[in-house]
Design a protein around this motif. Structure first.
Motif, PDB file in Angstrom:
ATOM      1  N   ASP A  13     -67.011 -48.768 -26.369  1.00  0.00           N
ATOM      2  CA  ASP A  13     -67.387 -50.109 -25.947  1.00  0.00           C
ATOM      3  C   ASP A  13     -68.803 -50.059 -25.377  1.00  0.00           C
ATOM      4  N   ASP A  14     -69.436 -51.209 -25.267  1.00  0.00           N
ATOM      5  CA  ASP A  14     -70.807 -51.262 -24.780  1.00  0.00           C
ATOM      6  C   ASP A  14     -70.955 -50.991 -23.295  1.00  0.00           C
ATOM      7  N   GLU A  15     -69.897 -51.119 -22.533  1.00  0.00           N
ATOM      8  CA  GLU A  15     -70.022 -50.910 -21.102  1.00  0.00           C
ATOM      9  C   GLU A  15     -69.222 -49.694 -20.654  1.00  0.00           C
ATOM     10  N   ILE A  16     -69.659 -49.128 -19.541  1.00  0.00           N
ATOM     11  CA  ILE A  16     -68.968 -47.973 -18.963  1.00  0.00           C
ATOM     12  C   ILE A  16     -67.663 -48.463 -18.353  1.00  0.00           C
ATOM     13  N   ARG A  17     -66.594 -47.774 -18.649  1.00  0.00           N
ATOM     14  CA  ARG A  17     -65.275 -48.168 -18.149  1.00  0.00           C
ATOM     15  C   ARG A  17     -65.116 -47.861 -16.670  1.00  0.00           C
ATOM     16  N   ALA A  18     -64.457 -48.764 -15.960  1.00  0.00           N
ATOM     17  CA  ALA A  18     -64.178 -48.551 -14.539  1.00  0.00           C
ATOM     18  C   ALA A  18     -62.989 -47.598 -14.406  1.00  0.00           C
ATOM     19  N   GLY A  19     -62.874 -46.958 -13.247  1.00  0.00           N
ATOM     20  CA  GLY A  19     -61.765 -46.048 -13.009  1.00  0.00           C
ATOM     21  C   GLY A  19     -62.090 -44.642 -13.460  1.00  0.00           C
ATOM     22  N   SER A  20     -61.084 -43.806 -13.471  1.00  0.00           N
ATOM     23  CA  SER A  20     -61.280 -42.402 -13.811  1.00  0.00           C
ATOM     24  C   SER A  20     -61.785 -42.232 -15.242  1.00  0.00           C
ATOM     25  N   PRO A 126     -57.119 -32.790 -12.064  1.00  0.00           N
ATOM     26  CA  PRO A 126     -57.474 -33.234 -10.708  1.00  0.00           C
ATOM     27  C   PRO A 126     -58.902 -33.763 -10.591  1.00  0.00           C
ATOM     28  N   ILE A 127     -59.783 -33.355 -11.490  1.00  0.00           N
ATOM     29  CA  ILE A 127     -61.158 -33.855 -11.413  1.00  0.00           C
ATOM     30  C   ILE A 127     -61.188 -35.370 -11.622  1.00  0.00           C
ATOM     31  N   GLY A 128     -60.214 -35.890 -12.344  1.00  0.00           N
ATOM     32  CA  GLY A 128     -60.139 -37.339 -12.552  1.00  0.00           C
ATOM     33  C   GLY A 128     -59.963 -38.087 -11.242  1.00  0.00           C
ATOM     34  N   ASP A 129     -59.154 -37.547 -10.332  1.00  0.00           N
ATOM     35  CA  ASP A 129     -58.970 -38.180  -9.017  1.00  0.00           C
ATOM     36  C   ASP A 129     -60.269 -38.172  -8.219  1.00  0.00           C
ATOM     37  N   LEU A 130     -60.996 -37.083  -8.281  1.00  0.00           N
ATOM     38  CA  LEU A 130     -62.253 -36.963  -7.555  1.00  0.00           C
ATOM     39  C   LEU A 130     -63.309 -37.936  -8.091  1.00  0.00           C
ATOM     40  N   LEU A 131     -63.280 -38.180  -9.399  1.00  0.00           N
ATOM     41  CA  LEU A 131     -64.292 -39.045 -10.015  1.00  0.00           C
ATOM     42  C   LEU A 131     -63.870 -40.510 -10.101  1.00  0.00           C
ATOM     43  N   GLY A 132     -62.593 -40.785  -9.892  1.00  0.00           N
ATOM     44  CA  GLY A 132     -62.053 -42.124 -10.124  1.00  0.00           C
ATOM     45  C   GLY A 132     -62.739 -43.249  -9.383  1.00  0.00           C
ATOM     46  N   SER A 133     -63.208 -43.015  -8.169  1.00  0.00           N
ATOM     47  CA  SER A 133     -63.834 -44.080  -7.386  1.00  0.00           C
ATOM     48  C   SER A 133     -65.360 -44.058  -7.476  1.00  0.00           C
ATOM     49  N   ARG A 134     -65.903 -43.179  -8.263  1.00  0.00           N
ATOM     50  CA  ARG A 134     -67.360 -43.045  -8.376  1.00  0.00           C
ATOM     51  C   ARG A 134     -67.894 -43.838  -9.576  1.00  0.00           C
ATOM     52  N   GLN A 135     -69.106 -44.309  -9.410  1.00  0.00           N
ATOM     53  CA  GLN A 135     -69.781 -45.003 -10.502  1.00  0.00           C
ATOM     54  C   GLN A 135     -70.661 -43.995 -11.242  1.00  0.00           C
ATOM     55  N   PRO A 136     -70.440 -43.818 -12.544  1.00  0.00           N
ATOM     56  CA  PRO A 136     -71.295 -42.879 -13.278  1.00  0.00           C
ATOM     57  C   PRO A 136     -72.727 -43.411 -13.381  1.00  0.00           C
ATOM     58  N   ARG A 137     -73.658 -42.484 -13.435  1.00  0.00           N
ATOM     59  CA  ARG A 137     -75.053 -42.847 -13.664  1.00  0.00           C
ATOM     60  C   ARG A 137     -75.213 -43.380 -15.085  1.00  0.00           C
ATOM     61  N   GLU A 138     -74.512 -42.709 -16.014  1.00  0.00           N
ATOM     62  CA  GLU A 138     -74.575 -43.150 -17.408  1.00  0.00           C
ATOM     63  C   GLU A 138     -73.431 -42.536 -18.199  1.00  0.00           C
ATOM     64  N   PHE A 139     -73.222 -43.097 -19.363  1.00  0.00           N
ATOM     65  CA  PHE A 139     -72.266 -42.567 -20.336  1.00  0.00           C
ATOM     66  C   PHE A 139     -73.032 -42.432 -21.635  1.00  0.00           C
ATOM     67  N   VAL A 140     -72.969 -41.266 -22.265  1.00  0.00           N
ATOM     68  CA  VAL A 140     -73.704 -41.035 -23.501  1.00  0.00           C
ATOM     69  C   VAL A 140     -72.786 -40.425 -24.551  1.00  0.00           C
ATOM     70  N   VAL A 141     -73.100 -40.712 -25.787  1.00  0.00           N
ATOM     71  CA  VAL A 141     -72.466 -40.056 -26.926  1.00  0.00           C
ATOM     72  C   VAL A 141     -73.611 -39.395 -27.668  1.00  0.00           C
ATOM     73  N   TRP A 142     -73.530 -38.088 -27.825  1.00  0.00           N
ATOM     74  CA  TRP A 142     -74.619 -37.362 -28.458  1.00  0.00           C
ATOM     75  C   TRP A 142     -74.084 -36.167 -29.232  1.00  0.00           C
ATOM     76  N   ALA A 143     -74.930 -35.624 -30.078  1.00  0.00           N
ATOM     77  CA  ALA A 143     -74.539 -34.468 -30.887  1.00  0.00           C
ATOM     78  C   ALA A 143     -75.565 -33.370 -30.734  1.00  0.00           C
ATOM     79  N   ASP A 144     -75.066 -32.147 -30.860  1.00  0.00           N
ATOM     80  CA  ASP A 144     -75.887 -30.962 -30.754  1.00  0.00           C
ATOM     81  C   ASP A 144     -75.477 -30.017 -31.876  1.00  0.00           C
ATOM     82  N   GLN A 145     -76.420 -29.304 -32.422  1.00  0.00           N
ATOM     83  CA  GLN A 145     -76.139 -28.320 -33.459  1.00  0.00           C
ATOM     84  C   GLN A 145     -76.279 -26.943 -32.823  1.00  0.00           C
ATOM     85  N   ALA A 146     -75.221 -26.136 -32.916  1.00  0.00           N
ATOM     86  CA  ALA A 146     -75.271 -24.792 -32.317  1.00  0.00           C
ATOM     87  C   ALA A 146     -75.036 -23.728 -33.357  1.00  0.00           C
TER      88      ALA A 146
END
Length: 146
Positions: A13-20, A126-146
Motif C-alpha cells: 500500500d502507499d502508506e506505512i501501516r500502523a502497529g507492529s 518479541p521484537i514486534g512488541d518493542l516496535l509496535g508503538s514506534r513510528q518508522p522513519r520509512e518503509f522501503v522495498v528494494w533489491a540487491d544482487q549478491a
C-alpha cells in the motif's frame, strides 16, 4: 527475475501501516510467495530471511526489521551466477531501547518447518512488541544482487 522487485512493490500500500511491522512483513511475505519465479530446483534457490538489528550503512543511526526473499540467478548454462534479494524493510530511528542483539532467521523449502508455520512463528517475535508503538522513519522495498 528482473521483475521481482516490481512485483514486490505492487503488493505494498502507499502508506506505512500502523502497529507492529512484524505481522505486516509476514503478510507481505505470504502474498509475495504466491508469485513463482524461474529458479533452479535446488532447495536453497528460493528462500526467506527475517532479520532485524541496527545498521551502519545509512546516514543516520537506524534500526531495521525486514523480510527478504532470496532468489538464485543462474547463467545461460544453468550455473549459479548470483542471488537476487528482494527486501521489505522498515527503518526506525535508533535509540537506546533498540540497542538489541541483531537477529536473522532463514526459511527454505524442504526444511522441517512448513512456510505458514514459520511465518506464524516470525509474526510472534518479541521484537514486534518493542516496535509496535514506534513510528518508522520509512518503509522501503528494494533489491540487491549478491
Amino acid at each position: 527475475m528482473d521483475e521481482a522487485v516490481d512485483i514486490a512493490r505492487s503488493l505494498v500500500d502507499d502508506e506505512i501501516r500502523a502497529g507492529s511491522p512484524v505481522p505486516a512483513l509476514t503478510e507481505l511475505a505470504r502474498r509475495f510467495a504466491a508469485t513463482e519465479f524461474d529458479v533452479p530446483e535446488d532447495q536453497d534457490a528460493d528462500g526467506y530471511l527475517f532479520q532485524y538489528g541496527k545498521v551502519g550503512w545509512l546516514p543516520e543511526p537506524t534500526f531495521v526489521v525486514s523480510m527478504v526473499r532470496q532468489l538464485e540467478v543462474v547463467d545461460s548454462d544453468g550455473e549459479h551466477e548470483s542471488y537476487s534479494q528482494v527486501q521489505f524493510e522498515y527503518r526506525f530511528p535508533l535509540d537506546r531501547d533498540l540497542e538489541v542483539e541483531s537477529h536473522s532467521e532463514w526459511w527454505f523449502p524442504g526444511g522441517a518447518t512448513p512456510f505458514d508455520a514459520w511465518l506464524s512463528s516470525v509474526s510472534r517475535s518479541p521484537i514486534g512488541d518493542l516496535l509496535g508503538s514506534r513510528q518508522p522513519r520509512e518503509f522501503v522495498v528494494w533489491a540487491d544482487q549478491a
